[in-house]
Design a protein around this motif. Structure first.
Motif, PDB file in Angstrom:
ATOM      1  N   VAL A 104     -29.450  -5.126 -30.918  1.00 53.83           N
ATOM      2  CA  VAL A 104     -29.370  -4.274 -29.994  1.00 53.83           C
ATOM      3  C   VAL A 104     -30.251  -3.047 -30.916  1.00 53.83           C
ATOM      4  CG1 VAL A 104     -27.745  -2.269 -29.262  1.00 53.83           C
ATOM      5  CG2 VAL A 104     -27.254  -4.601 -29.001  1.00 53.83           C
ATOM      6  N   SER A 105     -30.805  -2.234 -29.993  1.00 45.80           N
ATOM      7  CA  SER A 105     -31.710  -1.252 -30.576  1.00 45.80           C
ATOM      8  C   SER A 105     -31.833   0.063 -29.663  1.00 45.80           C
ATOM      9  CB  SER A 105     -33.025  -1.649 -30.808  1.00 45.80           C
ATOM     10  OG  SER A 105     -34.038  -0.508 -31.051  1.00 45.80           O
ATOM     11  N   HIS A 106     -31.946   1.256 -30.401  1.00 44.65           N
ATOM     12  CA  HIS A 106     -32.142   2.311 -29.519  1.00 44.65           C
ATOM     13  C   HIS A 106     -33.509   2.820 -29.894  1.00 44.65           C
ATOM     14  CE1 HIS A 106     -27.824   1.765 -29.293  1.00 44.65           C
ATOM     15  NE2 HIS A 106     -27.384   2.116 -30.296  1.00 44.65           N
ATOM     16  N   ASP A 107     -34.275   2.070 -30.320  1.00 42.13           N
ATOM     17  CA  ASP A 107     -35.454   2.578 -30.661  1.00 42.13           C
ATOM     18  C   ASP A 107     -36.755   1.872 -30.354  1.00 42.13           C
ATOM     19  OD1 ASP A 107     -37.815   4.042 -31.871  1.00 42.13           O
ATOM     20  OD2 ASP A 107     -36.964   3.763 -33.999  1.00 42.13           O
ATOM     21  N   LEU A 108     -37.129   2.381 -29.041  1.00 42.97           N
ATOM     22  CA  LEU A 108     -38.314   1.415 -28.474  1.00 42.97           C
ATOM     23  C   LEU A 108     -39.529   1.294 -29.392  1.00 42.97           C
ATOM     24  CD1 LEU A 108     -39.407  -0.628 -26.244  1.00 42.97           C
ATOM     25  CD2 LEU A 108     -39.965   1.457 -24.966  1.00 42.97           C
ATOM     26  N   ASP A 109     -39.646   2.695 -29.976  1.00 43.04           N
ATOM     27  CA  ASP A 109     -41.020   2.694 -30.943  1.00 43.04           C
ATOM     28  C   ASP A 109     -40.994   2.041 -31.840  1.00 43.04           C
ATOM     29  OD1 ASP A 109     -42.628   4.556 -28.945  1.00 43.04           O
ATOM     30  OD2 ASP A 109     -40.873   6.142 -29.502  1.00 43.04           O
ATOM     31  N   SER A 110     -40.121   1.698 -32.682  1.00 43.20           N
ATOM     32  CA  SER A 110     -40.187   0.910 -33.643  1.00 43.20           C
ATOM     33  C   SER A 110     -40.265  -0.576 -33.403  1.00 43.20           C
ATOM     34  CB  SER A 110     -38.680   0.930 -34.453  1.00 43.20           C
ATOM     35  OG  SER A 110     -37.741   0.463 -33.852  1.00 43.20           O
ATOM     36  N   LEU A 111     -40.094  -1.005 -32.267  1.00 38.84           N
ATOM     37  CA  LEU A 111     -40.196  -2.356 -31.712  1.00 38.84           C
ATOM     38  C   LEU A 111     -41.538  -2.613 -31.192  1.00 38.84           C
ATOM     39  CD1 LEU A 111     -36.746  -3.092 -29.946  1.00 38.84           C
ATOM     40  CD2 LEU A 111     -37.622  -4.530 -32.053  1.00 38.84           C
ATOM     41  N   ILE A 112     -42.005  -1.819 -30.298  1.00 41.56           N
ATOM     42  CA  ILE A 112     -42.989  -1.962 -29.433  1.00 41.56           C
ATOM     43  C   ILE A 112     -44.096  -2.928 -29.775  1.00 41.56           C
ATOM     44  CG2 ILE A 112     -44.239   0.198 -29.454  1.00 41.56           C
ATOM     45  CD1 ILE A 112     -43.873  -0.540 -26.110  1.00 41.56           C
ATOM     46  N   ALA A 113     -44.578  -2.695 -31.084  1.00 44.00           N
ATOM     47  CA  ALA A 113     -45.642  -3.335 -31.772  1.00 44.00           C
ATOM     48  C   ALA A 113     -45.301  -4.502 -32.236  1.00 44.00           C
ATOM     49  CB  ALA A 113     -46.265  -2.322 -32.859  1.00 44.00           C
ATOM     50  N   LYS A 114     -44.137  -5.064 -32.118  1.00 44.49           N
ATOM     51  CA  LYS A 114     -43.745  -6.234 -32.780  1.00 44.49           C
ATOM     52  C   LYS A 114     -43.446  -7.256 -31.536  1.00 44.49           C
ATOM     53  CE  LYS A 114     -41.493  -3.915 -36.392  1.00 44.49           C
ATOM     54  NZ  LYS A 114     -40.142  -3.432 -37.064  1.00 44.49           N
ATOM     55  N   VAL A 115     -42.964  -7.204 -30.496  1.00 50.53           N
ATOM     56  CA  VAL A 115     -42.472  -8.066 -29.373  1.00 50.53           C
ATOM     57  C   VAL A 115     -43.810  -8.825 -28.746  1.00 50.53           C
ATOM     58  CG1 VAL A 115     -40.385  -6.606 -29.020  1.00 50.53           C
ATOM     59  CG2 VAL A 115     -42.655  -6.275 -27.547  1.00 50.53           C
ATOM     60  N   ASP A 116     -43.112 -10.009 -28.442  1.00 52.61           N
ATOM     61  CA  ASP A 116     -44.401 -11.022 -27.580  1.00 52.61           C
ATOM     62  C   ASP A 116     -43.873 -10.470 -25.894  1.00 52.61           C
ATOM     63  OD1 ASP A 116     -45.147 -12.582 -29.827  1.00 52.61           O
ATOM     64  OD2 ASP A 116     -43.007 -12.824 -29.682  1.00 52.61           O
ATOM     65  N   VAL A 117     -42.992 -10.183 -25.356  1.00 49.57           N
ATOM     66  CA  VAL A 117     -42.571  -9.956 -24.200  1.00 49.57           C
ATOM     67  C   VAL A 117     -42.037  -8.589 -24.258  1.00 49.57           C
ATOM     68  CG1 VAL A 117     -41.219 -10.440 -22.036  1.00 49.57           C
ATOM     69  CG2 VAL A 117     -42.494 -12.305 -23.511  1.00 49.57           C
ATOM     70  N   LEU A 118     -42.382  -7.533 -23.240  1.00 53.53           N
ATOM     71  CA  LEU A 118     -41.597  -6.292 -22.985  1.00 53.53           C
ATOM     72  C   LEU A 118     -41.062  -6.371 -21.566  1.00 53.53           C
ATOM     73  CD1 LEU A 118     -40.739  -3.502 -24.226  1.00 53.53           C
ATOM     74  CD2 LEU A 118     -42.983  -2.650 -22.954  1.00 53.53           C
ATOM     75  N   TYR A 119     -39.672  -6.690 -21.529  1.00 57.85           N
ATOM     76  CA  TYR A 119     -39.176  -6.680 -20.218  1.00 57.85           C
ATOM     77  C   TYR A 119     -38.485  -5.509 -19.923  1.00 57.85           C
ATOM     78  CZ  TYR A 119     -37.450  -9.278 -16.169  1.00 57.85           C
ATOM     79  OH  TYR A 119     -37.063  -9.741 -14.884  1.00 57.85           O
ATOM     80  N   LEU A 120     -38.995  -4.638 -18.675  1.00 60.40           N
ATOM     81  CA  LEU A 120     -38.485  -3.337 -18.308  1.00 60.40           C
ATOM     82  C   LEU A 120     -37.638  -3.651 -17.145  1.00 60.40           C
ATOM     83  CD1 LEU A 120     -41.954  -1.456 -18.164  1.00 60.40           C
ATOM     84  CD2 LEU A 120     -40.315  -1.429 -20.078  1.00 60.40           C
ATOM     85  N   LEU A 121     -36.436  -2.904 -17.324  1.00 61.89           N
ATOM     86  CA  LEU A 121     -35.788  -2.986 -16.258  1.00 61.89           C
ATOM     87  C   LEU A 121     -35.657  -1.622 -15.357  1.00 61.89           C
ATOM     88  CD1 LEU A 121     -32.282  -3.978 -18.017  1.00 61.89           C
ATOM     89  CD2 LEU A 121     -33.801  -5.606 -16.462  1.00 61.89           C
ATOM     90  N   ARG A 122     -35.279  -1.902 -14.092  1.00 62.89           N
ATOM     91  CA  ARG A 122     -35.346  -0.932 -13.076  1.00 62.89           C
ATOM     92  C   ARG A 122     -34.409   0.277 -13.299  1.00 62.89           C
ATOM     93  NH1 ARG A 122     -36.859   0.746  -8.022  1.00 62.89           N
ATOM     94  NH2 ARG A 122     -35.454   1.714  -6.600  1.00 62.89           N
ATOM     95  N   MET A 123     -34.668   1.561 -13.504  1.00 60.57           N
ATOM     96  CA  MET A 123     -33.924   2.634 -13.687  1.00 60.57           C
ATOM     97  C   MET A 123     -33.306   3.262 -12.327  1.00 60.57           C
ATOM     98  SD  MET A 123     -32.655   4.260 -15.907  1.00 60.57           S
ATOM     99  CE  MET A 123     -30.975   5.469 -15.593  1.00 60.57           C
ATOM    100  N   GLN A 124     -32.102   3.023 -12.109  1.00 52.71           N
ATOM    101  CA  GLN A 124     -31.463   3.285 -10.933  1.00 52.71           C
ATOM    102  C   GLN A 124     -31.294   4.701 -10.698  1.00 52.71           C
ATOM    103  OE1 GLN A 124     -30.692   1.004  -8.344  1.00 52.71           O
ATOM    104  NE2 GLN A 124     -30.623  -0.940  -9.527  1.00 52.71           N
ATOM    105  N   ARG A 125     -31.791   5.271  -9.695  1.00 48.88           N
ATOM    106  CA  ARG A 125     -31.666   6.761  -9.765  1.00 48.88           C
ATOM    107  C   ARG A 125     -30.105   7.225  -9.825  1.00 48.88           C
ATOM    108  NH1 ARG A 125     -36.395   9.197  -8.785  1.00 48.88           N
ATOM    109  NH2 ARG A 125     -38.086   7.628  -8.735  1.00 48.88           N
ATOM    110  N   GLU A 126     -29.178   6.323  -9.204  1.00 50.57           N
ATOM    111  CA  GLU A 126     -27.728   6.531  -9.153  1.00 50.57           C
ATOM    112  C   GLU A 126     -27.207   7.130 -10.669  1.00 50.57           C
ATOM    113  OE1 GLU A 126     -29.643   4.452  -7.575  1.00 50.57           O
ATOM    114  OE2 GLU A 126     -28.307   2.935  -6.861  1.00 50.57           O
ATOM    115  N   ARG A 127     -27.984   6.367 -11.580  1.00 52.28           N
ATOM    116  CA  ARG A 127     -27.260   6.588 -13.088  1.00 52.28           C
ATOM    117  C   ARG A 127     -27.231   7.972 -13.504  1.00 52.28           C
ATOM    118  NH1 ARG A 127     -25.429   2.428 -11.472  1.00 52.28           N
ATOM    119  NH2 ARG A 127     -26.572   0.678 -11.482  1.00 52.28           N
TER     120      ARG A 127
END
Lengths: 312, 312, 312
Positions: free
Chosen positions: C204-227
């Motif tokens: 688990v991570s809370h820091d996308l910037d530290s990971l983004i250059a390392k991953v093979d797949v970046l899977y984005l989920l839909r951000m529901q406005r209800e949240r």
């Protein structure tokens, strides 16, 4: 021809070609089994952001008779509800494998935009006040057949009566009728004429009674009740008095004159007679021809030398 | 037979003929590929002005199994929204080329009116409190099959229980059951009986408990919650107490007795037992037979000597 | 395989088998007539209690390409309106003769319940926060194809970013990706992580910037406005700042990295770049593969040795 967006870009030869193809489709529709396998394996998506059972059913029937697979979407059931853009909707459906989108949209130009987001063919099934090219084709085909004008409309006088300003049907029909050689008169109160009507290739009249005994075709437009709210017309009753087809006016029509309407009619308003009692009423012939014309358009866009003689 | 509007005009021979045809359709439905090409190229339009997934799906499935093209319209998506009359809707769809309309409408007699505006066949899929002829046919077929009554219903005692007054199912079933020779008793509180019930060929009872151990078929009607609002029934609980099929009553049914319901059931109201635990429950057999009966009706109206033995 | 309810019960061999079958379906979809007769005479019912044009259209297209008959139900038009229970709806439709139900429902576990009331196969098309197994399959297939990983995902690093807590896509994908050998990192604010995330086979991570250059797949989920309403995220803008794919972040992706999204996207929120300008965007490939994967699933459940080489 990859798309059908605007009747105005078709030459008279294009119009005659599509009408000759429509003749074949009329023959198909008269067979005991009115189906041909011409578009087997093709997928046609009807994407209607405006409600229109009539036009949707016509395209649906046309595509099925060519053996295409058909998917129908009405806006209320689409993901547009989730805030998805038109672009994402088109790209998504397109990625599932679609050969043609038939698009109806309240915004002028929406079908043209759709062509940027898909490799599929796009047919404009009505966009805002802009264009309704298959309506123009079916209207031309109906006149051609019932006034026996296979070579063109030279010498024909067609009056289009009613709310020209807000009518995509009027815009498309003026272009098609005049391209085929007809003389068109627009008949409407000043409030229902478009801004630059003097640039249109038509004459303008505010007096239906002086014209009614002279025209070959009387084309009535649907009078939208919303126009009353906008105060563009004082009342439906006064509109009918000045521009409706009343029994008195119907009696003055020339014997061969055709009465046309794109539907749905407002009985008692612009259609103040029972059209089933008018010998020249084309209202249901227009509907029947609409299926054949849409078959011709889909075949022209998606067919690949398939033989129309074979039965499905 | 051109239309099926009213079960009352069919003779016992007509009913037996349609049920014999249904036997063929049951056989088709048991094949690995349950389809026949009998109605290829025919178009069936389901035009539902009242919501009914159950009946619409049944007609839709029936038409597809005969290889017809099917178009389904629910009122909310129809041009009726634009103020188009029923007549114009029918004439317009008809002009596109339709072989049969299947019509459900809240007004008694609407399907009969539809026959004036089209050359297509018309099937009444339920009109107001008036008729629901395919329901009656499927109910007769279910009784015929499960009580082994191929030659008629002589000597059978059928109780129809519930809101007879507002029920087209009751009206059609009384006609069909008695035409085939059954004795029918209507069981309901006085507020839920129709005005001239004494002219019906039935006996009337307000006492389910005195009857339940004697009948061959117990036919429960759906108890509409609206009836409470109209104060025709004091409460659902009292209704169940007097007229519902409770476990105590179910225990008193004769071993061979059938329990039937047109659906959708109100569990805990008229159906106060779990029907899946009643050996005589016909509820799901009625649904299955509904598809076969509707295939038989569509084939009778639209088929032209096609061979049911061929697979589609 | 009788049902597909939960991706978690499939072994890696099962996943590989379904993906190999998907290869065949991709080939079918590339034919001039993209249809096979494999499921002729089978009936597939899409029963959607949640609105999803995208998933419904994908299953509809898949079933048609296998020549199945398809019936689509959206909740608003179903008898559920009359208060019929899910059980009665399923039993009724099932009694008409159905081979598979494809069920989307807001309640976790609803598709499992459906299996108790029918002999037909059941496919879970998304249930509550629980499972979306065909989404996981199409995502695995897309990674397998585009990163050339036919034998498994060993050594792959996949980041799933966004609202994990409320996401059935995340739950199913974590199971499928890890079953195939990938290392998965969930990236989300603490408020959008599920309660027992420490029991999941992920980091688990809370820091996308530290990971983004390392991953093979970046899977984005839909951000529901209800949240936002639930105050789980302070604002969409802050969400995008911390977890959205912005141009700056996109520039740091590895050259071969894939960007994935289940759709529909919130452009400007989690997808703050134009995906059509990202070379690694799989968004539309996911849609295309979705049809092929669903064909494979339906064929696996309902096919009986039919030959995919034959054309319909």
């Amino acid at each position: 021809m990859k798309h059908l967006l605007d009747i105005g870009v078709l030459t008279p030869d294009d119009l005659h070609h599509l009408m000759a193809l429509t003749d074949h489709m009329v023959e198909v529709n008269q067979r005991p089994i009115p189906k041909v396998p011409a578009l087997r394996g093709k997928t046609v998506v009807n994407l209607f952001f405006e409600n229109s059972t009539r036009t949707l059913t016509s395209f649906d029937t046309a595509a099925r008779r060519l053996s295409a697979d058909v998917m129908n979407f009405a806006v209320s059931s689409s993901s547009v509800n989730k805030g998805e853009s038109l672009r994402d909707t088109i790209e998504t459906i397109s990625a599932m494998g679609v050969d043609a989108f038939v698009v109806r949209h309240k915004s002028s130009g929406a079908p043209m935009q759709v062509t940027k987001w898909t490799n599929a063919s796009v047919v404009n099934a009505g966009d805002g006040w802009h264009q309704h090219p298959t309506q123009a084709l079916l209207d031309c085909y109906t006149i051609r057949t019932h006034l026996n004008r296979r070579t063109g409309f030279d010498g024909l006088h067609i009056a289009i009566v009613g709310d020209i300003k807000h009518s995509r049907v009027a815009r498309s029909n003026v272009q098609a009728f005049t391209a085929l050689g007809a003389h068109v008169t627009l008949v409407a109160p000043p409030t229902l004429l478009p801004p630059a009507v003097e640039t249109w290739p038509v004459t303008v009249s505010h007096d239906l009674d002086s014209l009614i005994a002279k025209v070959d075709v009387l084309y009535l437009l649907r009078m939208q009740r919303e126009r009353m709210v906008d105060a563009l017309v004082p009342s439906l009753r006064e509109y009918t008095g000045a521009y409706g087809l009343t029994p008195l006016r119907a009696a003055r029509l020339r014997p061969h004159a055709l009465v046309m309407h794109p539907g749905p009619m407002n009985r008692g308003v612009e259609m103040a007679v029972d059209p089933s009692e008018l010998p020249g009423s084309m209202v249901l012939h227009q509907v029947t021809n609409g299926v054949a014309v849409r078959m011709a358009v889909l075949f022209e866009l998606l067919g690949s030398g398939a033989d129309l003689a074979t039965s499905a």
